[in-house]
Design a protein around this motif. Structure first.
Motif, PDB file in Angstrom:
ATOM      1  N   GLU A   3       0.805  -1.213   0.000  1.00 22.60           N
ATOM      2  CA  GLU A   3       0.000   0.000   0.000  1.00 22.60           C
ATOM      3  C   GLU A   3       0.843   1.269   0.000  1.00 22.60           C
ATOM      4  OE1 GLU A   3      -2.683  -0.531   3.272  1.00 22.60           O
ATOM      5  OE2 GLU A   3      -4.133  -1.534   1.981  1.00 22.60           O
ATOM      6  N   ASP A   4       2.146   1.152   0.220  1.00 23.78           N
ATOM      7  CA  ASP A   4       3.029   2.315   0.154  1.00 23.78           C
ATOM      8  C   ASP A   4       3.523   2.586  -1.270  1.00 23.78           C
ATOM      9  OD1 ASP A   4       2.816   2.877   2.851  1.00 23.78           O
ATOM     10  OD2 ASP A   4       4.515   1.596   3.379  1.00 23.78           O
ATOM     11  N   GLU A   5       3.225   1.695  -2.197  1.00 22.89           N
ATOM     12  CA  GLU A   5       3.614   1.869  -3.596  1.00 22.89           C
ATOM     13  C   GLU A   5       2.936   3.116  -4.164  1.00 22.89           C
ATOM     14  OE1 GLU A   5       5.765   0.433  -6.918  1.00 22.89           O
ATOM     15  OE2 GLU A   5       5.634  -0.525  -4.953  1.00 22.89           O
ATOM     16  N   MET A   6       3.694   3.914  -4.898  1.00 22.50           N
ATOM     17  CA  MET A   6       3.142   5.144  -5.476  1.00 22.50           C
ATOM     18  C   MET A   6       2.361   4.807  -6.749  1.00 22.50           C
ATOM     19  SD  MET A   6       4.025   7.488  -3.380  1.00 22.50           S
ATOM     20  CE  MET A   6       3.929   9.082  -4.149  1.00 22.50           C
ATOM     21  N   VAL A   7       1.163   5.379  -6.863  1.00 20.50           N
ATOM     22  CA  VAL A   7       0.326   5.206  -8.049  1.00 20.50           C
ATOM     23  C   VAL A   7      -0.125   6.579  -8.515  1.00 20.50           C
ATOM     24  CG1 VAL A   7      -0.470   2.884  -7.448  1.00 20.50           C
ATOM     25  CG2 VAL A   7      -1.761   4.873  -6.660  1.00 20.50           C
ATOM     26  N   GLU A   8      -0.585   6.616  -9.740  1.00 15.18           N
ATOM     27  CA  GLU A   8      -1.042   7.886 -10.307  1.00 15.18           C
ATOM     28  C   GLU A   8      -2.561   7.931 -10.272  1.00 15.18           C
ATOM     29  OE1 GLU A   8      -0.662   9.352 -14.669  1.00 15.18           O
ATOM     30  OE2 GLU A   8       1.174   9.920 -13.597  1.00 15.18           O
ATOM     31  N   PHE A  77      13.275 -15.251 -13.292  1.00 15.72           N
ATOM     32  CA  PHE A  77      12.017 -14.572 -13.037  1.00 15.72           C
ATOM     33  C   PHE A  77      12.048 -13.191 -13.678  1.00 15.72           C
ATOM     34  CE2 PHE A  77      12.430 -17.632  -9.634  1.00 15.72           C
ATOM     35  CZ  PHE A  77      11.151 -18.183  -9.589  1.00 15.72           C
ATOM     36  N   GLN A  78      10.936 -12.799 -14.276  1.00 10.93           N
ATOM     37  CA  GLN A  78      10.838 -11.489 -14.918  1.00 10.93           C
ATOM     38  C   GLN A  78      10.633 -10.410 -13.866  1.00 10.93           C
ATOM     39  OE1 GLN A  78      11.427 -11.229 -18.261  1.00 10.93           O
ATOM     40  NE2 GLN A  78      11.896 -13.386 -17.913  1.00 10.93           N
ATOM     41  N   ALA A  79      11.085  -9.214 -14.180  1.00 14.93           N
ATOM     42  CA  ALA A  79      10.980  -8.100 -13.237  1.00 14.93           C
ATOM     43  C   ALA A  79       9.538  -7.597 -13.173  1.00 14.93           C
ATOM     44  CB  ALA A  79      11.908  -6.973 -13.662  1.00 14.93           C
ATOM     45  N   LEU A  80       8.990  -7.651 -11.986  1.00 17.03           N
ATOM     46  CA  LEU A  80       7.677  -7.093 -11.669  1.00 17.03           C
ATOM     47  C   LEU A  80       7.825  -6.390 -10.325  1.00 17.03           C
ATOM     48  CD1 LEU A  80       5.275 -10.030 -12.612  1.00 17.03           C
ATOM     49  CD2 LEU A  80       5.311  -7.775 -13.662  1.00 17.03           C
ATOM     50  N   PRO A  81       6.898  -5.520  -9.954  1.00 21.29           N
ATOM     51  CA  PRO A  81       6.995  -4.918  -8.616  1.00 21.29           C
ATOM     52  C   PRO A  81       7.023  -5.998  -7.536  1.00 21.29           C
ATOM     53  CG  PRO A  81       5.358  -3.775  -9.922  1.00 21.29           C
ATOM     54  CD  PRO A  81       5.782  -4.969 -10.721  1.00 21.29           C
ATOM     55  N   PHE A  82       7.736  -5.728  -6.449  1.00 20.71           N
ATOM     56  CA  PHE A  82       7.911  -6.706  -5.383  1.00 20.71           C
ATOM     57  C   PHE A  82       6.578  -7.188  -4.836  1.00 20.71           C
ATOM     58  CE2 PHE A  82       8.964  -7.705  -0.849  1.00 20.71           C
ATOM     59  CZ  PHE A  82       9.703  -8.843  -1.108  1.00 20.71           C
ATOM     60  N   SER A  83       5.579  -6.325  -4.810  1.00 23.17           N
ATOM     61  CA  SER A  83       4.257  -6.694  -4.295  1.00 23.17           C
ATOM     62  C   SER A  83       3.213  -6.678  -5.409  1.00 23.17           C
ATOM     63  CB  SER A  83       3.843  -5.731  -3.188  1.00 23.17           C
ATOM     64  OG  SER A  83       4.779  -5.731  -2.145  1.00 23.17           O
ATOM     65  N   TYR A  84       3.561  -7.208  -6.576  1.00 21.76           N
ATOM     66  CA  TYR A  84       2.655  -7.107  -7.721  1.00 21.76           C
ATOM     67  C   TYR A  84       1.316  -7.784  -7.475  1.00 21.76           C
ATOM     68  CZ  TYR A  84       3.339 -11.906  -9.470  1.00 21.76           C
ATOM     69  OH  TYR A  84       3.338 -13.267  -9.616  1.00 21.76           O
ATOM     70  N   VAL A  85       1.280  -8.896  -6.775  1.00 21.28           N
ATOM     71  CA  VAL A  85       0.020  -9.604  -6.525  1.00 21.28           C
ATOM     72  C   VAL A  85      -0.878  -8.756  -5.617  1.00 21.28           C
ATOM     73  CG1 VAL A  85      -1.004 -11.667  -5.500  1.00 21.28           C
ATOM     74  CG2 VAL A  85       1.069 -11.866  -6.853  1.00 21.28           C
ATOM     75  N   GLU A  86      -0.306  -8.200  -4.555  1.00 23.21           N
ATOM     76  CA  GLU A  86      -1.085  -7.418  -3.611  1.00 23.21           C
ATOM     77  C   GLU A  86      -1.577  -6.116  -4.246  1.00 23.21           C
ATOM     78  OE1 GLU A  86       1.912  -8.692  -3.099  1.00 23.21           O
ATOM     79  OE2 GLU A  86       1.779 -10.016  -1.372  1.00 23.21           O
ATOM     80  N   ILE A  87      -0.724  -5.462  -5.042  1.00 27.12           N
ATOM     81  CA  ILE A  87      -1.119  -4.227  -5.714  1.00 27.12           C
ATOM     82  C   ILE A  87      -2.255  -4.509  -6.692  1.00 27.12           C
ATOM     83  CG2 ILE A  87      -0.372  -2.435  -7.332  1.00 27.12           C
ATOM     84  CD1 ILE A  87       2.452  -2.731  -6.055  1.00 27.12           C
ATOM     85  N   SER A 139       8.727 -12.160  -5.886  1.00 34.76           N
ATOM     86  CA  SER A 139       7.823 -11.209  -5.230  1.00 34.76           C
ATOM     87  C   SER A 139       7.630 -11.534  -3.755  1.00 34.76           C
ATOM     88  CB  SER A 139       6.465 -11.208  -5.937  1.00 34.76           C
ATOM     89  OG  SER A 139       5.758 -12.378  -5.618  1.00 34.76           O
ATOM     90  N   ALA A 140       6.985 -10.622  -3.050  1.00 40.77           N
ATOM     91  CA  ALA A 140       6.743 -10.780  -1.611  1.00 40.77           C
ATOM     92  C   ALA A 140       5.915 -12.029  -1.330  1.00 40.77           C
ATOM     93  CB  ALA A 140       6.046  -9.549  -1.063  1.00 40.77           C
ATOM     94  N   MET A 141       4.862 -12.243  -2.095  1.00 47.39           N
ATOM     95  CA  MET A 141       4.002 -13.397  -1.894  1.00 47.39           C
ATOM     96  C   MET A 141       4.785 -14.692  -2.105  1.00 47.39           C
ATOM     97  SD  MET A 141       1.859 -15.780  -3.947  1.00 47.39           S
ATOM     98  CE  MET A 141       2.290 -15.051  -5.462  1.00 47.39           C
TER      99      MET A 141
END
Length: 195
Positions: A3-8, A77-87, A139-141
């Motif tokens: 939830e700390d990930e920046m979004v637009e 593994f391909q680069a995705l945000p660390f918390s891609y599943v949660e985001i 990822s985190a998950m």
């Protein structure tokens, strides 16, 4: 953390900057995109104060490329945000009307997650050494799913590699402590007082 990930977001209200411990966010002007943490974006969306702009990695084209690359390279593994599943889950729950082709995007995220979990399961059988396990772009998950197994496996490797003299020292120290206790038990005892 997710939830700390920046979004637009694109606000639909006029508001001064919001001051929080984590930082200042805003000035919010209608139809002018701004970056805020995901938790703030969800709170504003619930109140009908903004719309989301999905992150670039959450598009059908990008996720399709990631899925193909995950399937083609079984050891990377391909680069995705660390918390891609949660985001993705938060965006699916709170901004489904702001994500183009939401059902296709959701399906692709689940497919990527399944392929990556299968890769993790197969790669865990190839541990080499006992000091660390390096798996970039996990990822985190995925880390949380394999953490208990990896910890137990590394402890087993460590215990297996431990030299034998330590075990002899442990038995010697336990027998000497037993002898000390027995010697203390042979001391003369005081008689009990009569009541």
């Amino acid at each position: 953390m997710a939830e700390d990930e920046m979004v637009e977001i694109v606000p639909n209200m006029n508001m001064d900057p919001l001051n929080f411990i984590t930082g200042d966010f805003g000035r919010f002007v209608p139809q002018i995109p701004t970056q805020v943490p995901l938790w703030l974006a969800v709170a504003l969306k619930r109140r009908g104060k903004c719309t989301f702009r999905p992150p670039p990695w959450l598009s059908v084209d990008n996720l399709t490329q990631v899925l193909e690359a995950e399937r083609e390279t079984p050891s990377k593994f391909q680069a995705l945000p660390f918390s891609y599943v949660e985001i993705a889950r938060l965006l699916f729950d709170h901004a489904r009307d702001d994500i183009p082709d939401m059902y296709m995007v959701r399906s692709l995220v689940e497919d990527i997650r399944d392929v990556r979990l299968h890769k993790l399961e197969t790669s865990l059988g190839s541990f080499e050494g006992t000091s660390a396990v390096k798996m970039p772009n996990v990822s985190a998950m995925e880390v949380n799913l394999v953490r208990p197994f990896v910890r137990r496996a590394l402890e087993a490797f460590y215990n297996h590699d431990k030299p034998e003299p330590d075990a002899d020292r442990d038995t010697r120290s336990s027998s000497s402590s037993r002898q000390t206790r027995e010697a203390n038990n042979n001391e003369p005892r005081r008689p009990l007082r009569q009541r």
